[in-house]
Design a protein around this motif. Structure first.
Motif, PDB file in Angstrom:
ATOM      1  N   HIS A 102       0.841  -1.197   0.000  1.00 31.77           N
ATOM      2  CA  HIS A 102       0.000   0.000   0.000  1.00 31.77           C
ATOM      3  C   HIS A 102       0.879   1.251   0.000  1.00 31.77           C
ATOM      4  O   HIS A 102       1.973   1.259   0.577  1.00 31.77           O
ATOM      5  CB  HIS A 102      -0.897  -0.014   1.241  1.00 31.77           C
ATOM      6  CG  HIS A 102      -1.977   1.018   1.224  1.00 31.77           C
ATOM      7  ND1 HIS A 102      -1.770   2.336   1.628  1.00 31.77           N
ATOM      8  CD2 HIS A 102      -3.277   0.946   0.830  1.00 31.77           C
ATOM      9  CE1 HIS A 102      -2.890   3.015   1.497  1.00 31.77           C
ATOM     10  NE2 HIS A 102      -3.826   2.196   1.024  1.00 31.77           N
ATOM     11  N   SER A 123       7.787  15.376  -8.291  1.00 35.01           N
ATOM     12  CA  SER A 123       6.462  14.981  -7.810  1.00 35.01           C
ATOM     13  C   SER A 123       6.438  13.480  -7.530  1.00 35.01           C
ATOM     14  O   SER A 123       6.961  12.685  -8.315  1.00 35.01           O
ATOM     15  CB  SER A 123       5.391  15.326  -8.838  1.00 35.01           C
ATOM     16  OG  SER A 123       4.137  14.808  -8.434  1.00 35.01           O
ATOM     17  N   SER A 167       3.370  12.083  -6.688  1.00 31.57           N
ATOM     18  CA  SER A 167       1.932  11.778  -6.689  1.00 31.57           C
ATOM     19  C   SER A 167       1.605  10.508  -7.468  1.00 31.57           C
ATOM     20  O   SER A 167       0.701   9.760  -7.090  1.00 31.57           O
ATOM     21  CB  SER A 167       1.147  12.958  -7.269  1.00 31.57           C
ATOM     22  OG  SER A 167       1.543  13.237  -8.604  1.00 31.57           O
ATOM     23  N   SER A 168       2.347  10.231  -8.537  1.00 22.52           N
ATOM     24  CA  SER A 168       2.054   9.044  -9.344  1.00 22.52           C
ATOM     25  C   SER A 168       2.331   7.750  -8.591  1.00 22.52           C
ATOM     26  O   SER A 168       1.813   6.693  -8.937  1.00 22.52           O
ATOM     27  CB  SER A 168       2.880   9.063 -10.636  1.00 22.52           C
ATOM     28  OG  SER A 168       4.263   9.013 -10.359  1.00 22.52           O
ATOM     29  N   MET A 181       1.708   7.444  -5.309  1.00 22.30           N
ATOM     30  CA  MET A 181       0.895   7.403  -4.093  1.00 22.30           C
ATOM     31  C   MET A 181      -0.559   7.016  -4.333  1.00 22.30           C
ATOM     32  O   MET A 181      -1.310   6.814  -3.376  1.00 22.30           O
ATOM     33  CB  MET A 181       0.953   8.760  -3.383  1.00 22.30           C
ATOM     34  CG  MET A 181       2.312   9.085  -2.785  1.00 22.30           C
ATOM     35  SD  MET A 181       2.813   7.951  -1.467  1.00 22.30           S
ATOM     36  CE  MET A 181       3.999   6.904  -2.327  1.00 22.30           C
ATOM     37  N   GLU A 182      -0.979   6.953  -5.596  1.00 21.17           N
ATOM     38  CA  GLU A 182      -2.335   6.494  -5.936  1.00 21.17           C
ATOM     39  C   GLU A 182      -3.402   7.212  -5.103  1.00 21.17           C
ATOM     40  O   GLU A 182      -4.300   6.596  -4.528  1.00 21.17           O
ATOM     41  CB  GLU A 182      -2.434   4.976  -5.746  1.00 21.17           C
ATOM     42  CG  GLU A 182      -1.451   4.210  -6.612  1.00 21.17           C
ATOM     43  CD  GLU A 182      -1.391   2.732  -6.301  1.00 21.17           C
ATOM     44  OE1 GLU A 182      -2.279   2.251  -5.555  1.00 21.17           O
ATOM     45  OE2 GLU A 182      -0.459   2.059  -6.782  1.00 21.17           O
ATOM     46  N   GLU A 183      -3.283   8.534  -5.022  1.00 18.44           N
ATOM     47  CA  GLU A 183      -4.217   9.419  -4.326  1.00 18.44           C
ATOM     48  C   GLU A 183      -4.145   9.311  -2.802  1.00 18.44           C
ATOM     49  O   GLU A 183      -4.901   9.984  -2.096  1.00 18.44           O
ATOM     50  CB  GLU A 183      -5.660   9.196  -4.800  1.00 18.44           C
ATOM     51  CG  GLU A 183      -5.840   9.493  -6.303  1.00 18.44           C
ATOM     52  CD  GLU A 183      -7.285   9.382  -6.750  1.00 18.44           C
ATOM     53  OE1 GLU A 183      -8.151   9.055  -5.907  1.00 18.44           O
ATOM     54  OE2 GLU A 183      -7.540   9.646  -7.942  1.00 18.44           O
ATOM     55  N   HIS A 184      -3.256   8.475  -2.288  1.00 21.22           N
ATOM     56  CA  HIS A 184      -3.060   8.446  -0.829  1.00 21.22           C
ATOM     57  C   HIS A 184      -2.367   9.733  -0.398  1.00 21.22           C
ATOM     58  O   HIS A 184      -1.463  10.225  -1.073  1.00 21.22           O
ATOM     59  CB  HIS A 184      -2.204   7.240  -0.433  1.00 21.22           C
ATOM     60  CG  HIS A 184      -1.794   7.260   1.004  1.00 21.22           C
ATOM     61  ND1 HIS A 184      -2.671   6.998   2.040  1.00 21.22           N
ATOM     62  CD2 HIS A 184      -0.595   7.548   1.598  1.00 21.22           C
ATOM     63  CE1 HIS A 184      -2.038   7.109   3.199  1.00 21.22           C
ATOM     64  NE2 HIS A 184      -0.774   7.438   2.963  1.00 21.22           N
ATOM     65  N   TRP A 185      -2.800  10.285   0.732  1.00 19.36           N
ATOM     66  CA  TRP A 185      -2.209  11.530   1.229  1.00 19.36           C
ATOM     67  C   TRP A 185      -2.154  11.497   2.752  1.00 19.36           C
ATOM     68  O   TRP A 185      -3.149  11.212   3.416  1.00 19.36           O
ATOM     69  CB  TRP A 185      -3.029  12.735   0.778  1.00 19.36           C
ATOM     70  CG  TRP A 185      -2.381  14.056   1.090  1.00 19.36           C
ATOM     71  CD1 TRP A 185      -2.648  14.876   2.155  1.00 19.36           C
ATOM     72  CD2 TRP A 185      -1.345  14.704   0.356  1.00 19.36           C
ATOM     73  NE1 TRP A 185      -1.846  16.002   2.120  1.00 19.36           N
ATOM     74  CE2 TRP A 185      -1.030  15.920   1.017  1.00 19.36           C
ATOM     75  CE3 TRP A 185      -0.647  14.388  -0.809  1.00 19.36           C
ATOM     76  CZ2 TRP A 185      -0.066  16.815   0.566  1.00 19.36           C
ATOM     77  CZ3 TRP A 185       0.316  15.267  -1.266  1.00 19.36           C
ATOM     78  CH2 TRP A 185       0.597  16.454  -0.591  1.00 19.36           C
ATOM     79  N   ASP A 186      -0.978  11.725   3.292  1.00 18.03           N
ATOM     80  CA  ASP A 186      -0.824  11.847   4.738  1.00 18.03           C
ATOM     81  C   ASP A 186       0.363  12.772   5.001  1.00 18.03           C
ATOM     82  O   ASP A 186       0.921  13.366   4.071  1.00 18.03           O
ATOM     83  CB  ASP A 186      -0.651  10.477   5.415  1.00 18.03           C
ATOM     84  CG  ASP A 186       0.573   9.713   4.917  1.00 18.03           C
ATOM     85  OD1 ASP A 186       1.491  10.327   4.312  1.00 18.03           O
ATOM     86  OD2 ASP A 186       0.634   8.483   5.137  1.00 18.03           O
ATOM     87  N   SER A 234       6.911  15.878  -0.514  1.00 20.30           N
ATOM     88  CA  SER A 234       6.424  16.466  -1.763  1.00 20.30           C
ATOM     89  C   SER A 234       6.922  17.910  -1.841  1.00 20.30           C
ATOM     90  O   SER A 234       6.213  18.850  -1.450  1.00 20.30           O
ATOM     91  CB  SER A 234       4.893  16.428  -1.816  1.00 20.30           C
ATOM     92  OG  SER A 234       4.412  15.109  -1.735  1.00 20.30           O
TER      93      SER A 234
END
Length: 236
Positions: free
Chosen positions: A79, A145, A147-148, A150-155, A162
């Motif tokens: 994950h 970046s 972001s690619s 992290m598959e929209e995961h954000w913490d 970032s």
């Protein structure tokens, strides 16, 4: 040119880490490999050879740790929360197990960091996360970046790794004292990434050099031109 191989257990990563060190003395330079690169990649591709004069003169000492990208950003079997946690432990390993051991080799108590392609991300991200430890940051065709991966995961861990995001809120005065170089070219696949991060730095009035070479591809030949040029900026 002195070359040493090290393999030691990392308490932060809970595994053994390999590293090559070039040079007998001089300003410490932490040189990251490209995506999923090994500790010997920068030697194999000729980047170390491009810096031979500085190394043999005892002006710099280059530390080439291995990457753990295969266990962090590029590990699609786990994950994203675990990917970024693994990278955070890698950052701690670089900071506490390498940088803190070699930074006092200079009167400033700081090191230079550098890297090509995704190694440029590692160099820039480490420098801005630990500005008190870094005097020079040389990114060559970096992409900044994550972001690619992290598959929209954000913490919080994603946020603080970032740079396009967290730079906008940085206030450590050491960043304004850092020698920051963004090396790219007009044919570089990462040109837009460098233009974007340069604009963000401009908005914060953070001094830096956006070095756009002409008619060069995203590959080792231009990085071997850039690296010795950038090393010459260090005040030995």
């Amino acid at each position: 040119m002195k070359e040493e191989y090290f393999k030691s257990y990392s308490p932060n990563l809970k595994r053994e880490i390999e590293m090559l060190v070039f040079g007998h003395a001089g300003y410490p330079v932490i040189l990251f490999p490209t995506s999923m690169g090994s500790y010997h990649e920068n030697k194999d591709q000729g980047l170390i050879e491009s810096a031979r004069w500085f190394i043999e003169q005892g002006l710099i000492q280059i530390f080439c740790p291995e990457s753990i990208d295969k266990d962090s950003f590029y590990n699609k079997k786990i994950h994203p929360v675990h990917r970024i946690q693994n990278h955070t432990w890698f950052d701690k390993m670089i900071c506490h197990e390498i940088v803190e051991r070699v930074r006092n080799n200079t009167p400033s108590g700081k090191v230079a960091v550098a890297g090509c392609s995704f190694g440029g991300y590692h160099a820039l991200n480490f420098a801005f996360r630990h500005p008190g430890y870094v005097s020079h940051m040389f990114s060559m065709s970096g992409a900044f970046s994550i972001s690619s991966f992290m598959e929209e995961h954000w913490d919080d861990d994603v946020f603080y790794n970032s740079p396009e995001v967290y730079i906008q809120g940085l206030n450590d005065y050491e960043i304004w004292n850092m020698d920051i170089v963004l090396g790219t070219s007009n044919w570089d696949i990462c040109l837009d990434a460098n233009l974007k991060i340069s604009k963000i730095l401009d908005q914060r009035d953070i001094p830096h050099w956006l070095d756009i070479r002409q008619d060069k591809k995203h590959d080792w030949p231009v990085w071997k031109e850039m690296f010795p040029h950038y090393l010459s900026r260090i005040k030995f």
